[in-house]
Motif scaffolding. Structure first.
Motif, PDB file in Angstrom:
ATOM      1  N   THR A 210     -23.900 -61.719  27.448  1.00 61.53           N
ATOM      2  CA  THR A 210     -22.666 -60.925  27.441  1.00 61.53           C
ATOM      3  C   THR A 210     -21.766 -61.314  28.606  1.00 61.53           C
ATOM      4  OG1 THR A 210     -23.710 -59.060  26.330  1.00 61.53           O
ATOM      5  CG2 THR A 210     -21.753 -58.577  27.650  1.00 61.53           C
ATOM      6  N   ASP A 222     -13.020 -67.828  26.837  1.00 60.44           N
ATOM      7  CA  ASP A 222     -14.409 -67.388  26.883  1.00 60.44           C
ATOM      8  C   ASP A 222     -15.280 -68.567  27.307  1.00 60.44           C
ATOM      9  OD1 ASP A 222     -16.425 -65.192  26.025  1.00 60.44           O
ATOM     10  OD2 ASP A 222     -17.187 -67.047  25.141  1.00 60.44           O
ATOM     11  N   PHE A 243     -18.113 -56.722  20.404  1.00 59.35           N
ATOM     12  CA  PHE A 243     -17.553 -56.325  21.695  1.00 59.35           C
ATOM     13  C   PHE A 243     -17.809 -54.851  21.935  1.00 59.35           C
ATOM     14  CE2 PHE A 243     -14.260 -55.230  18.710  1.00 59.35           C
ATOM     15  CZ  PHE A 243     -13.633 -54.098  19.233  1.00 59.35           C
ATOM     16  N   PHE A 251      -9.832 -54.166  23.669  1.00 59.10           N
ATOM     17  CA  PHE A 251     -10.139 -55.610  23.639  1.00 59.10           C
ATOM     18  C   PHE A 251      -9.008 -56.332  22.908  1.00 59.10           C
ATOM     19  CE2 PHE A 251     -11.836 -59.237  21.264  1.00 59.10           C
ATOM     20  CZ  PHE A 251     -12.579 -59.927  22.205  1.00 59.10           C
ATOM     21  N   ASN A 301     -17.660 -47.949  26.795  1.00 64.64           N
ATOM     22  CA  ASN A 301     -17.958 -49.373  26.651  1.00 64.64           C
ATOM     23  C   ASN A 301     -19.431 -49.668  26.394  1.00 64.64           C
ATOM     24  OD1 ASN A 301     -19.071 -48.868  29.154  1.00 64.64           O
ATOM     25  ND2 ASN A 301     -18.057 -50.592  30.199  1.00 64.64           N
ATOM     26  N   THR A 304     -21.192 -50.680  20.480  1.00 65.48           N
ATOM     27  CA  THR A 304     -20.930 -52.006  19.916  1.00 65.48           C
ATOM     28  C   THR A 304     -19.964 -51.906  18.749  1.00 65.48           C
ATOM     29  OG1 THR A 304     -23.106 -52.856  20.539  1.00 65.48           O
ATOM     30  CG2 THR A 304     -21.957 -54.023  18.786  1.00 65.48           C
ATOM     31  N   TRP A 326      -9.691 -64.070  25.598  1.00 66.84           N
ATOM     32  CA  TRP A 326      -9.694 -62.619  25.453  1.00 66.84           C
ATOM     33  C   TRP A 326      -9.525 -61.937  26.801  1.00 66.84           C
ATOM     34  CZ3 TRP A 326     -13.711 -59.611  27.570  1.00 66.84           C
ATOM     35  CH2 TRP A 326     -14.847 -60.316  27.997  1.00 66.84           C
ATOM     36  N   THR A 336     -14.563 -54.294  29.792  1.00 67.45           N
ATOM     37  CA  THR A 336     -14.564 -54.686  28.382  1.00 67.45           C
ATOM     38  C   THR A 336     -15.548 -55.855  28.251  1.00 67.45           C
ATOM     39  OG1 THR A 336     -12.314 -53.946  27.949  1.00 67.45           O
ATOM     40  CG2 THR A 336     -13.193 -55.689  26.522  1.00 67.45           C
ATOM     41  N   LYS A 337     -16.376 -55.816  27.210  1.00 71.22           N
ATOM     42  CA  LYS A 337     -17.467 -56.778  27.092  1.00 71.22           C
ATOM     43  C   LYS A 337     -17.369 -57.557  25.778  1.00 71.22           C
ATOM     44  CE  LYS A 337     -20.463 -53.254  29.179  1.00 71.22           C
ATOM     45  NZ  LYS A 337     -21.693 -52.440  28.971  1.00 71.22           N
ATOM     46  N   LEU A 338     -17.528 -58.882  25.875  1.00 73.18           N
ATOM     47  CA  LEU A 338     -17.773 -59.689  24.677  1.00 73.18           C
ATOM     48  C   LEU A 338     -19.277 -59.931  24.656  1.00 73.18           C
ATOM     49  CD1 LEU A 338     -16.462 -61.011  22.258  1.00 73.18           C
ATOM     50  CD2 LEU A 338     -16.245 -63.122  23.568  1.00 73.18           C
ATOM     51  N   THR A 342     -22.183 -62.728  19.631  1.00 69.74           N
ATOM     52  CA  THR A 342     -20.901 -63.171  19.087  1.00 69.74           C
ATOM     53  C   THR A 342     -21.015 -64.636  18.691  1.00 69.74           C
ATOM     54  OG1 THR A 342     -19.605 -61.592  20.365  1.00 69.74           O
ATOM     55  CG2 THR A 342     -18.487 -63.597  19.637  1.00 69.74           C
TER      56      THR A 342
END
Length: 350
Positions: A210, A222, A243, A251, A301, A304, A326, A336-338, A342
């Motif tokens: 992540t 990214d 995310f 996001f 946050n 998912t 992003w 904020t998390k990717l 993914t």
């Protein structure tokens, strides 16, 4: 009148009735000279072979190193049959019976009952250059060899009436290559990685960990979702964005591509204007100018969220990288998390 001379050496014989006195030069000296000349192989040259040889007469040519015997046929000049020896180059055709073998030390070459040659050892062609031919084969009256194996291991095949047009060779360590098309009639099993560089190429990217971003609305690439793309190619794009974002930050995403490229895409996900529980779904088309495409998080946050991305990327004359970027829609200290998992895949279609 003396008795008839001997049939093989032509030795002089005096009268058998004893009426003729012995003549040393004729009866002894000349005869012994002929016996001495006929002992073993008679030395001569290729142009001074005996003109009246007896059947079985052996000769050795001092100018060529070749050995012969006379088979007694006429004319005498055509009666000579060559005998292989280690002193000269054999100049005739050597014929072995169908069931015979040729042995060179422990190596044995034999004709099988089916007519092919069989050896009890391997065949080794020692050549000077890698491009020298080690083996070739033709069929009937072919004008070109259909199969050719070079000293460096390169293998070429053709139709026989034209030059060879397919090949197989070692292009590097542990790599077998061809410059032509390859068709598999039954099954193709790949234990390792399958790499395709042309049409049909699949380029997957996957986030194993992540990535968190806080207090930023500036799009940044990214670290995991970057693709090298070639000039004048077309790719289908599909993937799943995972995310997590506090509704205060949400996001947003966009894409960059090489100069001249075009990217038509959409992302099926919840809009950033959603409530804490649910919101509208975004389905409108996007392009490379869509650098603020917002997706909404819910609750906090730690929830998912998913979005499905699909698109059509056309690369012009400039190669380069196709990159997912992003950030947050609104600056927030709550990250904020990717998320790990993914993934995006490019499939080349043109």
């Amino acid at each position: 009148m003396p008795d008839p001379s001997t049939t093989r050496l032509g030795l002089y014989k005096s009268k058998s009735d004893g009426s003729e006195l012995v003549n040393y030069p004729l009866d002894l000296g000349q005869n012994w000279d002929r016996v001495d000349l006929a002992a073993g192989f008679q030395p001569c040259t290729s142009s001074t072979r005996p003109s009246t040889p007896y059947s079985g007469k052996p000769i050795f040519e001092t100018d060529t190193g070749r050995s012969f015997y006379s088979n007694g046929t006429a004319p005498a000049s055509a009666s000579w049959v060559e005998i292989p020896n280690s002193s000269g180059v054999f100049g005739g055709n050597l014929s072995l019976a169908a069931s015979s073998s040729l042995s060179i030390g422990a190596a044995v070459l034999t004709r099988t009952s089916g007519g092919s040659l069989n050896s009890n050892t391997n065949f080794l062609a020692t050549r000077t250059a890698a491009s020298d031919i080690a083996y070739s084969a033709i069929v009937g009256v072919d004008t070109f060899d259909r199969l050719r194996l070079y000293a460096d291991g390169k293998y070429e095949v053709g139709p026989g009436n034209a030059a060879r047009d397919v090949n197989l060779y070692r292009s590097g360590a542990n790599t077998l290559a061809t410059d032509d098309s390859f068709t598999v009639g039954i099954d193709l099993t790949v234990t390792g990685r399958l790499t395709v560089n042309g049409i049909g190429q699949s380029l997957p990217k996957y986030k194993a960990a992540t990535t968190n971003r806080t207090s930023t609305t500036s799009l940044v690439a990214d670290p995991d979702i970057t693709f090298p793309v070639v000039a004048n190619a077309t790719y289908l794009v599909d993937g799943l964005i995972l995310f997590a974002a506090d509704p205060a930050g949400d996001f947003k995403m966009g894409w960059t591509a090489p100069s001249g490229a075009a990217f038509q895409w959409s992302c099926f996900g919840q809009a950033s204007t959603a409530t804490a529980g649910s919101g509208s779904i975004i389905t409108d088309g996007q392009d490379l100018t869509s650098t603020s495409f917002g997706l909404g998080g819910v609750t906090d946050n730690n929830k998912t969220m998913t979005a499905q991305v699909r698109g059509y990327l056309t690369v012009a004359g400039t190669a380069g990288n196709f990159v997912l970027q992003w950030a947050q829609v609104a600056s927030s200290a709550n990250a904020t998390k990717l998320l790990a998992g993914t993934h995006v895949r490019l499939t080349r279609v043109a």
